[in-house]
Enzyme design. Structure first.
Site, PDB file in Angstrom:
ATOM      1  N   TRP A 114       0.808  -1.224   0.000  1.00  0.00           N
ATOM      2  CA  TRP A 114       0.000   0.000   0.000  1.00  0.00           C
ATOM      3  C   TRP A 114       0.844   1.279   0.000  1.00  0.00           C
ATOM      4  O   TRP A 114       0.317   2.358  -0.139  1.00  0.00           O
ATOM      5  CB  TRP A 114      -0.922  -0.005   1.216  1.00  0.00           C
ATOM      6  CG  TRP A 114      -2.211  -0.757   0.984  1.00  0.00           C
ATOM      7  CD1 TRP A 114      -2.555  -1.466  -0.132  1.00  0.00           C
ATOM      8  CD2 TRP A 114      -3.315  -0.853   1.887  1.00  0.00           C
ATOM      9  NE1 TRP A 114      -3.819  -1.987   0.020  1.00  0.00           N
ATOM     10  CE2 TRP A 114      -4.303  -1.633   1.249  1.00  0.00           C
ATOM     11  CE3 TRP A 114      -3.572  -0.355   3.169  1.00  0.00           C
ATOM     12  CZ2 TRP A 114      -5.537  -1.922   1.867  1.00  0.00           C
ATOM     13  CZ3 TRP A 114      -4.783  -0.662   3.771  1.00  0.00           C
ATOM     14  CH2 TRP A 114      -5.755  -1.426   3.129  1.00  0.00           C
ATOM     15  N   GLU A 171      11.552  -6.685  -8.950  1.00  0.00           N
ATOM     16  CA  GLU A 171      10.841  -5.459  -9.284  1.00  0.00           C
ATOM     17  C   GLU A 171      11.762  -4.513 -10.045  1.00  0.00           C
ATOM     18  O   GLU A 171      12.527  -3.759  -9.429  1.00  0.00           O
ATOM     19  CB  GLU A 171      10.377  -4.770  -7.994  1.00  0.00           C
ATOM     20  CG  GLU A 171       9.407  -5.571  -7.175  1.00  0.00           C
ATOM     21  CD  GLU A 171       8.441  -4.662  -6.424  1.00  0.00           C
ATOM     22  OE1 GLU A 171       7.237  -4.813  -6.621  1.00  0.00           O
ATOM     23  OE2 GLU A 171       8.903  -3.775  -5.692  1.00  0.00           O
ATOM     24  N   GLY A 188       5.249   1.776 -10.447  1.00  0.00           N
ATOM     25  CA  GLY A 188       4.430   2.979 -10.393  1.00  0.00           C
ATOM     26  C   GLY A 188       4.458   3.793 -11.673  1.00  0.00           C
ATOM     27  O   GLY A 188       3.993   4.933 -11.700  1.00  0.00           O
ATOM     28  N   GLY A 196       1.529  -2.725  -6.217  1.00  0.00           N
ATOM     29  CA  GLY A 196       1.356  -1.420  -5.579  1.00  0.00           C
ATOM     30  C   GLY A 196      -0.021  -0.854  -5.885  1.00  0.00           C
ATOM     31  O   GLY A 196      -1.011  -1.187  -5.237  1.00  0.00           O
ATOM     32  N   GLY A 197      -0.100  -0.012  -6.901  1.00  0.00           N
ATOM     33  CA  GLY A 197      -1.325   0.728  -7.227  1.00  0.00           C
ATOM     34  C   GLY A 197      -2.579  -0.134  -7.268  1.00  0.00           C
ATOM     35  O   GLY A 197      -3.607   0.227  -6.675  1.00  0.00           O
TER      36      GLY A 197
HETATM   37  C1  PEP Z   1       5.431  -1.840  -5.692  1.00  0.00           C
HETATM   38  O1  PEP Z   1       5.202  -0.883  -4.980  1.00  0.00           O
HETATM   39  O2  PEP Z   1       6.117  -2.770  -5.264  1.00  0.00           O
HETATM   40  C2  PEP Z   1       4.883  -1.862  -7.043  1.00  0.00           C
HETATM   41  C3  PEP Z   1       5.174  -2.873  -7.823  1.00  0.00           C
HETATM   42  O3  PEP Z   1       4.093  -0.807  -7.412  1.00  0.00           O
HETATM   43  P1  PEP Z   1       3.171  -0.700  -8.727  1.00  0.00           P
HETATM   44  O4  PEP Z   1       2.401  -2.005  -8.818  1.00  0.00           O
HETATM   45  O5  PEP Z   1       2.270   0.461  -8.472  1.00  0.00           O
HETATM   46  O6  PEP Z   1       4.077  -0.521  -9.886  1.00  0.00           O
END
Ligand code: PEP
Length: 255
Positions: free
Chosen positions: A14, A171, A177, A238-239
């Protein structure tokens, strides 16, 4: 061991979103949507102040709660930090370490990530260890070197037994993001390379057993394809973890 035998984990991150009352409302909304979806672990990593509300609202459900970081020391003069024992006593089961936003904005290094990994494990938490290259590193052709170094340093001093409580989240920083997702082939290639690093460090059996997630703009539309790849055992999201419908679609894609 093949992909079908590894634990699939869909975890939300989050970041700095949601208040405690919003947390309660979100969990009450999500719980019935994901009830009975037992083909993967469902985890939401929430801000420290939301943990009590999240744990309370998810009692008796298949949702587990994680934190977004943990300090390496057990206690002491570390203003603003939170220890593993504090998290465990609050009902936290997972903790993210080494997220690229921590590395980028809060000066975390491979060495501090190693300390935080060991602190989480020492307190019985499952650690979601984030690794990933920046766009510059990818363009310079050092993606493998980057994730291999991050993985090796983060796991220094971690026993094979403790490794069972480690999940690695690949990641790519350029995908977090940004709305730009790694292609399934790019994500699969690096997740496979990380599994190779684990094989070098701990042997083939440990490498086959470890859960490796992809994270970086995973959403309701692209999750199924990414999660179908042999070396991708789940997602760190994330989002899309802030919207219960989208998060539910991703959980269903992991069944
Ligand atoms: C994260 O915060 O680990 C992430 C992958 O964010 P998002 O899905 O928003 O890219």
């Amino acid at each position: 061991m093949n992909k079908a035998k590894r634990a699939a984990v869909i975890a939300g991150n989050w970041k700095m979103n949601m208040t405690p009352s919003q947390t309660t409302a979100f969990m009450n909304e999500l719980a019935p949507k994901v009830a009975g979806l037992d083909g993967c672990k469902i985890v939401l990593c929430v801000p420290f102040v939301d943990i009590a509300a999240a744990v309370e609202a998810t009692k008796g459900t298949n949702i587990e709660i994680g934190a977004e970081n943990v300090h390496m020391e057990a206690k002491g003069a570390y203003t603003g930090e939170i220890s593993g024992a504090m998290l465990a006593e609050c009902g936290v089961k997972y903790v993210i370490v080494g997220h690229s936003e921590r590395r980028q904005y809060f000066a975390e290094t491979d060495v501090t990530v190693n300390g935080r990994t060991k602190a989480g494990l020492a307190n019985g938490l499952k650690v979601i260890l984030c690794v990933g290259e920046t766009l510059t590193e990818r363009e310079q052709g050092v993606t493998y070197e980057t994730v291999a170094r991050q993985t090796k340093v983060a796991l220094l001093g971690v026993s094979a037994e403790d490794l069972r409580n480690v999940i690695i989240a690949y990641e790519p920083v350029w995908a977090i993001g940004t709305g730009v997702t790694a292609t399934s082939a790019q994500a699969e290639e690096v997740c496979g390379q990380i599994r190779g690093v684990i094989a070098d460090l701990y042997g083939a059996e440990a490498a086959e057993a470890i859960t490796i997630q992809y994270g970086g703009s995973m959403n309701a539309k692209n999750a199924a394809e990414l999660l179908s790849m042999e070396n991708i055992d789940g997602g760190l999201i994330g989002g899309a973890s802030l919207k219960s419908d989208d998060f539910t679609v991703i959980v269903k894609a992991a069944q």
